[in-house]
Design a protein around this motif. Sequence first.
Motif, PDB file in Angstrom:
ATOM      1  N   CYS A  51      -8.149  -4.197  -8.091  1.00  0.00           N
ATOM      2  CA  CYS A  51      -7.421  -5.281  -7.424  1.00  0.00           C
ATOM      3  C   CYS A  51      -7.714  -5.308  -5.923  1.00  0.00           C
ATOM      4  O   CYS A  51      -7.806  -6.384  -5.317  1.00  0.00           O
ATOM      5  CB  CYS A  51      -5.922  -5.140  -7.671  1.00  0.00           C
ATOM      6  N   SER A  89      -3.981   9.043  -3.482  1.00  0.00           N
ATOM      7  CA  SER A  89      -3.541  10.291  -4.120  1.00  0.00           C
ATOM      8  C   SER A  89      -2.078  10.615  -3.830  1.00  0.00           C
ATOM      9  O   SER A  89      -1.504  11.498  -4.470  1.00  0.00           O
ATOM     10  CB  SER A  89      -4.421  11.452  -3.649  1.00  0.00           C
ATOM     11  N   PHE A 101       0.785  -0.827  -8.782  1.00  0.00           N
ATOM     12  CA  PHE A 101      -0.063   0.186  -9.431  1.00  0.00           C
ATOM     13  C   PHE A 101       0.028   1.522  -8.679  1.00  0.00           C
ATOM     14  O   PHE A 101      -0.965   1.991  -8.111  1.00  0.00           O
ATOM     15  CB  PHE A 101      -1.526  -0.273  -9.471  1.00  0.00           C
ATOM     16  N   GLN A 152       0.318   4.578  -9.888  1.00  0.00           N
ATOM     17  CA  GLN A 152      -0.329   5.700 -10.573  1.00  0.00           C
ATOM     18  C   GLN A 152      -1.628   5.306 -11.261  1.00  0.00           C
ATOM     19  O   GLN A 152      -2.260   6.143 -11.891  1.00  0.00           O
ATOM     20  CB  GLN A 152       0.640   6.283 -11.625  1.00  0.00           C
ATOM     21  N   GLN A 153      -2.006   4.044 -11.176  1.00  0.00           N
ATOM     22  CA  GLN A 153      -3.220   3.566 -11.860  1.00  0.00           C
ATOM     23  C   GLN A 153      -4.319   3.347 -10.821  1.00  0.00           C
ATOM     24  O   GLN A 153      -4.499   2.232 -10.315  1.00  0.00           O
ATOM     25  CB  GLN A 153      -2.943   2.269 -12.633  1.00  0.00           C
ATOM     26  N   SER A 154      -5.049   4.397 -10.511  1.00  0.00           N
ATOM     27  CA  SER A 154      -6.051   4.321  -9.439  1.00  0.00           C
ATOM     28  C   SER A 154      -7.138   3.306  -9.753  1.00  0.00           C
ATOM     29  O   SER A 154      -7.606   2.584  -8.857  1.00  0.00           O
ATOM     30  CB  SER A 154      -6.681   5.701  -9.218  1.00  0.00           C
ATOM     31  N   GLU A 155      -7.554   3.237 -11.017  1.00  0.00           N
ATOM     32  CA  GLU A 155      -8.630   2.325 -11.385  1.00  0.00           C
ATOM     33  C   GLU A 155      -8.220   0.874 -11.164  1.00  0.00           C
ATOM     34  O   GLU A 155      -8.966   0.078 -10.567  1.00  0.00           O
ATOM     35  CB  GLU A 155      -9.049   2.538 -12.848  1.00  0.00           C
ATOM     36  N   LEU A 156      -7.022   0.512 -11.645  1.00  0.00           N
ATOM     37  CA  LEU A 156      -6.549  -0.860 -11.447  1.00  0.00           C
ATOM     38  C   LEU A 156      -6.291  -1.143  -9.974  1.00  0.00           C
ATOM     39  O   LEU A 156      -6.520  -2.260  -9.493  1.00  0.00           O
ATOM     40  CB  LEU A 156      -5.267  -1.094 -12.258  1.00  0.00           C
ATOM     41  N   LEU A 157      -5.821  -0.137  -9.264  1.00  0.00           N
ATOM     42  CA  LEU A 157      -5.568  -0.298  -7.836  1.00  0.00           C
ATOM     43  C   LEU A 157      -6.859  -0.627  -7.096  1.00  0.00           C
ATOM     44  O   LEU A 157      -6.915  -1.577  -6.297  1.00  0.00           O
ATOM     45  CB  LEU A 157      -4.942   0.977  -7.274  1.00  0.00           C
TER      46      LEU A 157
END
Length: 706
Positions: A106, A145, A96, A98-103
């Motif tokens: 998890c 970021s 992940f 570029q997917q901060s929310e999923l990162l």
Amino acid sequence: MSTATMDRPTPLPRSRMALFLAGERQSWIFVFKCLLALYLTAWLSMLLQLQQPATAMITVAIVMHPQRGMVLAKSFYRAIGTAAGSLFALLLMAIFPQQSELLVLCLSLWVGLCSGGAVLHRNFMAYGFVLAGYTAAVVILPAVSDPHRIFDSAMLRVSEVMLGIVVAALVSDIVWPEDVRAALRRTEREHYEDFIAFARESLSGKMPRTQLEQAHLRCVRAAVQLEDMRASVIFEDPQARVRSSRMRLLNLRYMAAATSIQSLLHLIHRLERSQHGRTARALMQLYAPVGDALASTATLTTRLDACQAQLPTLAAQLRATLRQQPDLLLQFDSGATLLQRFAGELRDFVALDASLRDTPGRLRGATERVVFKRSNDRGAALIAATRTFLTMAGLGAFWLATDWPSGTTAMLLATLFSGLLATMSTPVAATTNTWVGFALGAVAAYVSSFCLLPGGDGFTMLVLGTLPLLMIGPYLTTRNATLPGVGAGYTLGFVLMLALKNPMVYDPEHFINEALASLFGLMITGTAFMVMPAVVGSRWLRRRQMQQLRRQVQRAATAPLPGLLYAFESGNRDLFHQIVQHTRHGSAESRSLMSWGLAIHECGRALLELRQDLQHHALPVRVRASSLRAVQALAQLYDLPGAEQWNRADHAVERAIVQARRALPRARTSCHPVLSHLLQLRNALRDDESALAPYIATAAKSTPSR
């Protein structure tokens, strides 16, 4: 381990001033070692141009302990946790980027699982799980970021942590080292002498059941304490490492012998209460050679060998003097079998202790592989994992929604203390103490950073500007009994807020934001423990553990026999120790626990011996079938205690005894051991002072004809 042992005259205590000075000496030695390790780590970090020396210093603050074996054990598991957390961080960022929310989601799940693992595993192994979650957060959050920084971040964090581990281990090993090995030898010798004294004096007079319960409790605590110390001493002593299996075997032989003598004492007391004093006195006379052999510890193994050889002849002579009912003669035979088992186990225990004490270096010969079985509750681990996941997910969502620059600091503190405090029975109080200590440490770090350090130059001035305030933390740590958590919180707060960097940055606004974020993270952790309370030590968990303890009898009745004896003995004691730690001494719950503990140990061990006889002897078909039914009925009774289950178990055991007695004249060799263990099980079932007494009374009322 006996009344006589407890009543021995003790030497006059030293003066209060002498005791105070001795304690202060040990405290200041630890403070000096801790400060030396901290500043040496800071100097090496700057020399090696590591980015965040504070990370290495925090590692030192966490792993330092007065005993070097403890430091090495903590360091070992911290290194494993750091490596696992770094690898997971790299993998998660690769999935992940570029997917901060999923990162963050998890990462929260990973930290929650690590917190659950810390609850499921105890001692210093829990640190490995906590640090696996913390390291993953330390590596990932600063790189959210800028995903390209993840590999450099992982390498730097691992390097800093490993540097802290190495320095802490070296300082602990070189500067006034305090060995766990010496403490282990002293503790093992004390428990050995107490047990020998208990075995020698236990039949010298009538011992109340309460004293038997206390002896059982001391045995439980001794067994768990010795295993905990063995697990640490192997890190500091190569000789202890190669002898580790035999040390564990010694502990388990100690537990087996303790169970056998307690079962024998129970049998004698039941005979006395049933007005069968002659049979009880005959068993005490049969025990007399064992007591005489224990009068001196010199050549004890040889004397126990001679004692074992004369027991069968003496048993036959004493049996001939008893002209009583056949059932009482069988009770004497059962007690004689139990005594011979105890004498053999005691001899094995004493012989192994002598070989470990008198033989230097590696011991020759094959070593029986044994495992100290730990008993854990997965429900408590699941609750801890859920709580930590929700805490981290909530903080992560708040950070992403507000773009709070110091949000990562709050998450890091929550990550660390959600795992560390999840294993405590009073995490809210611990969080409060840690919060207070952290706040004081942050204030002290502010004074050092902006009042003392800016006017200095070089590492010497760094030490002079921080030493007077930093030394408070390690000293408070030595007062953990009266100020739990304050010292650790102060040290972490000072080191984390001082935030040594290469080069050093002085930014009061950033400092205050980071301090508030850290305190906010700790506050959220405490709030999480209020909303979803910790179950360690709770009544709910004790009920689950009590049920798990009773199911140890079912385990003894159904599990494969290879290795089951030691797994049963160690698993029972570990589980019993967990429950009794959080039970108020003298309460009704404590008395019930003691009673159940004795009953489960006696019944479970008798079932194990019975199953071994059923496996190794050629028995008549009816004897084998009725004995197996009795085994299953007893397992069901302890799994779900009740009057009906007790009645069913009592009938099953009685039928098995009848079948064994009928077959005894034509198959004495095979049926006699089985009959002895069946009689022991019946005695335990009908003991009106045991934990099963309420079900006996209920069953008697429901079946008055019996």
